[in-house]
Design a protein around this motif. Structure first.
Motif, PDB file in Angstrom:
ATOM      1  N   LEU A  43       0.664  -1.284  -0.038  1.00  0.00           N
ATOM      2  CA  LEU A  43       0.091   0.033   0.086  1.00  0.00           C
ATOM      3  C   LEU A  43       0.735   1.438   0.044  1.00  0.00           C
ATOM      4  N   ALA A  44       2.084   1.126   0.322  1.00  0.00           N
ATOM      5  CA  ALA A  44       2.998   2.440   0.668  1.00  0.00           C
ATOM      6  C   ALA A  44       3.221   2.798  -1.021  1.00  0.00           C
ATOM      7  N   ARG A  45       3.491   1.569  -1.591  1.00  0.00           N
ATOM      8  CA  ARG A  45       3.671   2.038  -3.178  1.00  0.00           C
ATOM      9  C   ARG A  45       2.400   2.563  -3.868  1.00  0.00           C
ATOM     10  N   LYS A  46       1.421   2.109  -3.574  1.00  0.00           N
ATOM     11  CA  LYS A  46      -0.057   2.737  -4.056  1.00  0.00           C
ATOM     12  C   LYS A  46       0.040   4.045  -3.526  1.00  0.00           C
ATOM     13  N   TYR A  47       0.329   4.676  -2.341  1.00  0.00           N
ATOM     14  CA  TYR A  47       0.089   5.873  -2.068  1.00  0.00           C
ATOM     15  C   TYR A  47       1.345   6.775  -2.240  1.00  0.00           C
ATOM     16  N   GLY A  48       2.275   6.070  -2.675  1.00  0.00           N
ATOM     17  CA  GLY A  48       3.448   6.943  -2.961  1.00  0.00           C
ATOM     18  C   GLY A  48       4.297   7.383  -1.719  1.00  0.00           C
ATOM     19  N   LYS A  49       4.232   6.668  -0.458  1.00  0.00           N
ATOM     20  CA  LYS A  49       4.642   6.907   0.598  1.00  0.00           C
ATOM     21  C   LYS A  49       6.105   6.089   1.060  1.00  0.00           C
ATOM     22  N   ARG A  50       6.964   6.701   1.795  1.00  0.00           N
ATOM     23  CA  ARG A  50       8.008   6.170   2.046  1.00  0.00           C
ATOM     24  C   ARG A  50       7.932   5.637   3.680  1.00  0.00           C
ATOM     25  N   LEU A  51       7.314   4.581   4.027  1.00  0.00           N
ATOM     26  CA  LEU A  51       6.979   3.867   5.121  1.00  0.00           C
ATOM     27  C   LEU A  51       8.058   2.597   5.329  1.00  0.00           C
ATOM     28  N   SER A  52       8.687   2.792   6.769  1.00  0.00           N
ATOM     29  CA  SER A  52       9.411   1.646   7.241  1.00  0.00           C
ATOM     30  C   SER A  52       8.905   0.717   7.999  1.00  0.00           C
ATOM     31  N   GLU A 109      -4.467   0.064   5.412  1.00  0.00           N
ATOM     32  CA  GLU A 109      -4.657   1.186   4.363  1.00  0.00           C
ATOM     33  C   GLU A 109      -4.905   2.214   4.931  1.00  0.00           C
ATOM     34  N   GLN A 110      -5.715   2.231   5.945  1.00  0.00           N
ATOM     35  CA  GLN A 110      -6.117   3.680   6.663  1.00  0.00           C
ATOM     36  C   GLN A 110      -4.800   4.036   7.292  1.00  0.00           C
ATOM     37  N   VAL A 111      -4.185   3.249   7.990  1.00  0.00           N
ATOM     38  CA  VAL A 111      -2.852   3.863   8.647  1.00  0.00           C
ATOM     39  C   VAL A 111      -1.994   4.248   7.635  1.00  0.00           C
ATOM     40  N   CYS A 112      -1.610   3.616   6.609  1.00  0.00           N
ATOM     41  CA  CYS A 112      -0.756   3.986   5.379  1.00  0.00           C
ATOM     42  C   CYS A 112      -1.302   5.574   4.645  1.00  0.00           C
ATOM     43  N   ALA A 113      -2.641   5.583   4.795  1.00  0.00           N
ATOM     44  CA  ALA A 113      -3.058   6.865   4.069  1.00  0.00           C
ATOM     45  C   ALA A 113      -2.798   8.141   5.168  1.00  0.00           C
ATOM     46  N   LEU A 114      -3.016   7.814   6.315  1.00  0.00           N
ATOM     47  CA  LEU A 114      -2.852   8.834   7.494  1.00  0.00           C
ATOM     48  C   LEU A 114      -1.539   9.291   7.902  1.00  0.00           C
ATOM     49  N   SER A 115      -0.661   8.147   7.877  1.00  0.00           N
ATOM     50  CA  SER A 115       0.553   8.328   8.464  1.00  0.00           C
ATOM     51  C   SER A 115       1.502   9.431   7.995  1.00  0.00           C
ATOM     52  N   THR A 116       2.051  10.297   8.994  1.00  0.00           N
ATOM     53  CA  THR A 116       2.844  11.418   8.563  1.00  0.00           C
ATOM     54  C   THR A 116       4.454  11.146   9.008  1.00  0.00           C
ATOM     55  N   THR A 117       4.647   9.927   9.533  1.00  0.00           N
ATOM     56  CA  THR A 117       5.956   9.540   9.938  1.00  0.00           C
ATOM     57  C   THR A 117       6.362   8.195   9.130  1.00  0.00           C
ATOM     58  N   PRO A 118       7.648   7.791   8.991  1.00  0.00           N
ATOM     59  CA  PRO A 118       7.953   6.664   8.189  1.00  0.00           C
ATOM     60  C   PRO A 118       7.524   5.407   9.274  1.00  0.00           C
ATOM     61  N   LEU A 119       7.546   5.597  10.585  1.00  0.00           N
ATOM     62  CA  LEU A 119       7.245   4.405  11.441  1.00  0.00           C
ATOM     63  C   LEU A 119       5.620   4.608  11.802  1.00  0.00           C
ATOM     64  N   ILE A 120       4.908   3.580  11.456  1.00  0.00           N
ATOM     65  CA  ILE A 120       3.357   3.917  11.929  1.00  0.00           C
ATOM     66  C   ILE A 120       3.235   3.705  13.450  1.00  0.00           C
ATOM     67  N   PRO A 121       2.645   4.464  14.346  1.00  0.00           N
ATOM     68  CA  PRO A 121       2.571   4.776  15.620  1.00  0.00           C
ATOM     69  C   PRO A 121       1.348   4.118  15.909  1.00  0.00           C
ATOM     70  N   LEU A 122       1.492   3.416  17.613  1.00  0.00           N
ATOM     71  CA  LEU A 122       0.454   2.994  18.018  1.00  0.00           C
ATOM     72  C   LEU A 122      -0.936   3.635  17.737  1.00  0.00           C
ATOM     73  N   SER A 123      -0.987   5.073  18.227  1.00  0.00           N
ATOM     74  CA  SER A 123      -2.003   5.998  17.857  1.00  0.00           C
ATOM     75  C   SER A 123      -2.932   5.840  16.790  1.00  0.00           C
ATOM     76  N   LEU A 124      -2.181   5.764  15.700  1.00  0.00           N
ATOM     77  CA  LEU A 124      -3.028   5.351  14.327  1.00  0.00           C
ATOM     78  C   LEU A 124      -3.508   3.885  14.062  1.00  0.00           C
ATOM     79  N   VAL A 125      -2.949   3.089  14.780  1.00  0.00           N
ATOM     80  CA  VAL A 125      -3.382   1.547  14.614  1.00  0.00           C
ATOM     81  C   VAL A 125      -4.702   1.600  15.753  1.00  0.00           C
ATOM     82  N   GLN A 126      -4.840   1.959  16.694  1.00  0.00           N
ATOM     83  CA  GLN A 126      -5.863   1.948  17.752  1.00  0.00           C
ATOM     84  C   GLN A 126      -6.827   2.868  17.226  1.00  0.00           C
TER      85      GLN A 126
END
Length: 476
Positions: free
Chosen positions: A343-352, A379-396
């Motif tokens: 999904l990172a490729r789909k949204y053009g994001k660099r996520l680690s 997909e939701q956390v990928c779309a909303l993430s503003t940092t390379p590492l997905i935080p707990l708050s977004l998953v919750q």
């Protein structure tokens, strides 16, 4: 301060075993834990201080760090902060003694994978190590071998899925009808496509139809086709899905929702291997392998008269049952990282990847929607993430669980009781008699409470030898 020492020769650490860095200034504890981890098949490096641990960390780059909280100089919490700053996804397990529990609880909230109280239970520690290493899995699954391309879309490391795929590979070689059973979202269509790719029909079409998604009035035409003028909107001849799948495979998804009248016509098609388009008097021969799928209990549906018994046995020559995501939890981290990469490729994001606490939340979730729900969450956390590492708050947020921990009444009482006892022992400098008097409990009962919460009064004695004042005994 003694220098850090590897418990294995450096050459051994280049092997494929998972690497663990253990930090403790107690030589006996360090030796015991190293022996236990080596025996379990891990490659272990040890250090006796936070400073030495950081040097070893950069040299060996372990996959997990286990550290005592109390270390000479900078403590285990400071070591955790340093590791987290450099490598946010690195899981850290803290070992604590009595009296450091509040710090450990705070550290867990900050991202420590877990903490265990000394003396720790060996089995519990090994379980936590396995969980932490599973959560630290690579962001994507290994590339499938050349002969595994048929199942490339199915990402799994669980033994249950391995057994299922072995059965699927075997049945793919025949032309037998297969019934795929499993909850919604478990991947029944993915497995059906894999069976088709592994079959002699792989060069021909694969066609899937959801029997519950098409209105009953149109489903017959979709399956069998129609001729011009068969009904008001039939302005031309139309080939049905059976003909579209000629020579290949047809998946009848949600077959349990097929209307009873159409079940009769489907049975005739399967018996005669020919379809009759709506409005036609001629049958057309078809060569199609049938796979069907459902989340319903068809035996219960047969007993209720909702599904034909003869059709059931015609479709159900071989049964393959897909496990729910909750039944293959060892796959959750692997799937989540794989989906995130896609999904990172789909949204053009660099996520680690996911933070350790975020992966813990994913691994503990109930997943009533199975892999489909996991896909939506990622997909939701990928779309909303503003940092390379997905935080707990977004998953919750994606899981719709509260960010603040909600305890059961029993858990809250347990926690309050323990914290109350710890407070009393600190106040009385570890004097159990004085603490019992303040709590207005007899000494025997008070000692039972301490034993229940694994508290030792001696651990709370002040280091300077002075005792804080104790309130006078109260008389009612």
């Amino acid at each position: 301060m003694p220098a850090a020492r590897p418990s294995l020769p450096a050459s051994k650490l280049t092997d494929a075993r998972q690497r663990i860095l253990v930090v403790d200034d107690d030589a006996d504890m360090l030796r015991l834990l190293s022996l236990r981890l080596n025996a379990a098949g891990y490659a272990v490096t040890t250090a006796t201080s936070a400073e030495a641990a950081l040097a070893q960390f950069e040299a060996e780059r372990p996959q997990l760090v286990i550290s005592d909280v109390r270390l000479p100089g900078r403590d285990g919490l400071a070591l955790f902060d340093d590791i987290r700053a450099r490598h946010p996804a690195m899981p850290v397990i803290l070992l604590t003694a009595h009296g450091t529990i509040p710090d450990a609880v705070e550290a867990t909230a900050r991202g420590v994978f877990t903490y265990l109280t000394k003396p720790y239970d060996a089995r519990e520690l090994m379980d936590k190590i396995s969980q932490a290493l599973a959560l630290a899995a690579p962001a994507s699954a290994p590339a499938p071998q050349a002969d595994e391309g048929w199942r490339a879309e199915i990402v799994s490391r669980s033994s249950r899925m391995a057994d299922l795929l072995a059965d699927a590979r075997m049945v793919a070689q025949s032309d037998a009808s297969v019934m795929l059973l499993g909850e919604s979202g478990t991947g029944k269509e993915l497995l059906a496509r894999a069976i088709h790719r592994a079959s002699p029909r792989s060069g021909q079409p694969f066609v899937a139809v959801n029997c519950s998604a098409i209105p009953e009035a149109l489903l017959e035409s979709e399956l069998f086709g129609h001729v011009k003028g068969a009904f008001t909107d039939a302005v031309s001849n139309h080939k049905g899905l059976f003909q579209a799948a000629e020579g290949g495979t047809l998946l009848l998804d949600e077959i349990g929702d097929m209307p009873p009248a159409l079940q009769v016509k489907l049975l005739r098609v399967l018996q005669e291997r020919a379809v009759r388009p709506v409005g036609s008097s001629q049958s057309i021969a078809v060569d199609v392998r049938i796979l069907s799928a459902t989340h319903r209990d068809l035996e219960a549906a047969m007993a209720a008269g909702q599904f034909r018994e003869d059709l059931y046995y015609r479709l159900n020559v071989v049964t393959l049952s897909l496990p729910s995501l909750a039944e293959r939890r060892e796959d959750i981290a692997l799937l989540a990282n794989h989906l995130l990469s896609t999904l990172a490729r789909k949204y053009g994001k660099r996520l680690s990847g996911f933070s350790p606490e975020a992966l813990k939340a994913l691994g503990a979730a109930p997943w009533p929607g199975n892999v489909r729900q996991l896909y939506n969450v990622v997909e939701q956390v990928c779309a909303l993430s503003t940092t390379p590492l997905i935080p707990l708050s977004l998953v919750q947020r994606a899981l719709r669980i509260p960010a603040v921990q909600v305890l059961s009444l029993a858990e809250a009482r347990q926690r309050f009781e323990r914290e109350y006892l710890v407070g009393l022992l600190k106040m009385t400098d570890g004097n159990a008699a004085d603490a019992a008097r303040l709590a207005q409990r007899n000494r025997t009962e008070f000692y039972r409470l301490l034993q229940k919460h694994a508290l030792t009064p001696g651990h709370f004695k002040a280091e300077d030898g002075t005792s804080p004042p104790v309130a006078p005994e109260r008389h009612e």
